[in-house]
Design a protein around this motif. Structure first.
Motif, short mmCIF file in Angstrom:
data_model
loop_
_atom_site.label_atom_id
_atom_site.label_comp_id
_atom_site.label_asym_id
_atom_site.label_seq_id
_atom_site.Cartn_x
_atom_site.Cartn_y
_atom_site.Cartn_z
N VAL A 248 0.84 -1.20 0.00
CA VAL A 248 0.00 0.00 0.00
C VAL A 248 0.87 1.24 0.00
O VAL A 248 0.66 2.19 -0.77
CB VAL A 248 -0.93 0.01 1.25
N GLU A 249 1.90 1.22 0.86
CA GLU A 249 2.79 2.36 0.98
C GLU A 249 3.54 2.63 -0.32
O GLU A 249 3.64 3.79 -0.76
CB GLU A 249 3.79 2.08 2.12
N ALA A 250 4.02 1.56 -0.97
CA ALA A 250 4.76 1.72 -2.23
C ALA A 250 3.85 2.33 -3.30
O ALA A 250 4.28 3.18 -4.08
CB ALA A 250 5.29 0.37 -2.69
N LEU B 234 2.38 14.30 -1.39
CA LEU B 234 1.67 14.09 -0.13
C LEU B 234 2.50 13.26 0.83
O LEU B 234 2.52 13.52 2.05
CB LEU B 234 0.35 13.37 -0.41
N GLU B 235 3.16 12.25 0.28
CA GLU B 235 3.97 11.36 1.12
C GLU B 235 5.15 12.10 1.74
O GLU B 235 5.51 11.85 2.88
CB GLU B 235 4.45 10.17 0.31
N LEU B 236 5.71 13.02 0.98
CA LEU B 236 6.82 13.82 1.52
C LEU B 236 6.33 14.71 2.66
O LEU B 236 6.98 14.84 3.70
CB LEU B 236 7.44 14.68 0.41
N LYS B 237 5.14 15.28 2.47
CA LYS B 237 4.53 16.11 3.51
C LYS B 237 4.29 15.29 4.77
O LYS B 237 4.56 15.74 5.89
CB LYS B 237 3.18 16.64 2.99
N GLU B 238 3.76 14.08 4.55
CA GLU B 238 3.45 13.18 5.65
C GLU B 238 4.71 12.87 6.46
O GLU B 238 4.71 12.93 7.69
CB GLU B 238 2.87 11.90 5.04
N LEU B 239 5.78 12.56 5.75
CA LEU B 239 7.04 12.24 6.41
C LEU B 239 7.58 13.44 7.17
O LEU B 239 8.03 13.32 8.32
CB LEU B 239 8.05 11.78 5.35
N ALA C 159 12.15 4.60 4.48
CA ALA C 159 11.86 5.67 5.43
C ALA C 159 10.42 5.60 5.93
O ALA C 159 10.14 5.74 7.12
CB ALA C 159 12.14 7.04 4.80
N HIS C 160 9.48 5.37 5.00
CA HIS C 160 8.07 5.29 5.38
C HIS C 160 7.79 4.03 6.20
O HIS C 160 7.01 4.06 7.15
CB HIS C 160 7.18 5.35 4.15
N ALA C 161 8.43 2.93 5.78
CA ALA C 161 8.23 1.67 6.52
C ALA C 161 8.67 1.85 7.97
O ALA C 161 7.96 1.48 8.90
CB ALA C 161 9.01 0.54 5.87
N ASP D 137 9.53 4.85 9.75
CA ASP D 137 9.07 5.97 10.56
C ASP D 137 7.55 6.16 10.57
O ASP D 137 7.02 6.80 11.47
CB ASP D 137 9.75 7.25 10.09
N GLU D 138 6.86 5.57 9.58
CA GLU D 138 5.41 5.72 9.57
C GLU D 138 4.73 4.45 10.07
O GLU D 138 3.87 4.49 10.95
CB GLU D 138 4.93 6.05 8.15
N ILE D 139 5.11 3.30 9.51
CA ILE D 139 4.46 2.04 9.89
C ILE D 139 5.13 1.40 11.09
O ILE D 139 4.49 0.70 11.88
CB ILE D 139 4.45 1.05 8.70
ZN ZN Z 1 3.67 7.17 3.81
#
Ligand code: ZN
Length: 233
Positions: A85-87, A96-101, A130-132, A134-136
């Motif tokens: 999903v993240e990919a 949006l993903e950059l903003k989220e991070l 990074a998302h895996a 710091d986000e998940i």
């Molecule tokens: Zn993300």
């Protein structure tokens, strides 16, 4: 995801692994020793006890491995689905993903300017990693490894079950029941202390707790076994 090479993380990994191994060995000791005690109380011969012990070892190790595999596998399936999903999101909405991070790093205490820079650099390096992380919250340590988990719990159960097996093999027949019982309790006390040590709790309490529950399990099996008492050959 790349593997981390920080020496301080190895200790965490090893502690988790050792702790799981100690718990598996506890299971092996309690269940196989109880099984043997139950059979012994029914008046079974030492030959029968040895076969019971080996059968208990094999069935216990197998079921531990299967149970562990299923539970860890479903965990890793969830992680994999999350990563997919993240990919997809990263491909569709990179902005949006950059903003989220960036927002995540602001919440962790960086000021907005720095957070933005960190987010950009980490996204350039490996956005999904990074998302895996710091986000998940998935990293190399928590990433579920089903085969490894299944193998190590089967192995640790077998090691625990070796205590009653060796007691039967090496003790004189008249003392067999007592030796199995004493070895069972002593090994539980030692492992209980070890597992408390890895959990960072009181070693005395830990060993007492495991020993008491072990004794209850063994006493219960003995009692059930004695209900089926057949005159020894
Ligand atoms: Zn993300």
């Amino acid at each position: 995801m790349s593997h981390s090479h920080h020496p301080e993380q190895h200790f965490i990994q090893r502690t988790g692994w050792l702790r799981a191994a100690v718990l598996g060995a506890n299971d092996g000791i309690i269940s196989v020793t109880s099984l043997v005690m139950g059979m012994a109380a029914s008046g079974a011969s030492s030959h029968t006890l040895l076969i019971t012990c080996i059968a208990g070892l094999i069935s216990g190790a197998t079921s531990m491995a299967a149970g562990e595999y299923i539970s860890v596998k479903s965990q890793s399936d969830i992680e994999e689905a999350d990563l997919k999903v993240e990919a997809r999101e990263l491909e569709k909405n990179p902005h949006l993903e950059l903003k989220e991070l960036t927002h995540i790093y602001i919440q962790r205490g960086l000021d907005p300017e720095l957070a933005h820079q960190v987010a950009i650099q980490l996204t350039e390096k490996d956005a999904l990693e990074a998302h895996a992380r710091d986000e998940i919250g998935i990293n190399d340590i928590t990433a579920a490894k089903p085969i490894q988990a299944a193998g190590s719990s089967a192995l640790s159960f077998s090691i625990g079950a070796l205590f009653p097996t060796l007691s039967i093999l090496f003790s004189p027949e008249i003392y067999l029941e007592k030796v199995v019982l004493v070895v069972g309790i002593l090994s539980l006390v030692i492992l209980g202390a070890l597992s408390s040590y890895f959990a960072g709790t009181s070693m005395l309490k830990g060993s007492l707790r495991v020993a008491i529950w072990g004794i209850i399990a063994m006493a219960f099996s003995s009692w059930i076994g004695s209900l089926f008492h057949v005159t020894p050959i």
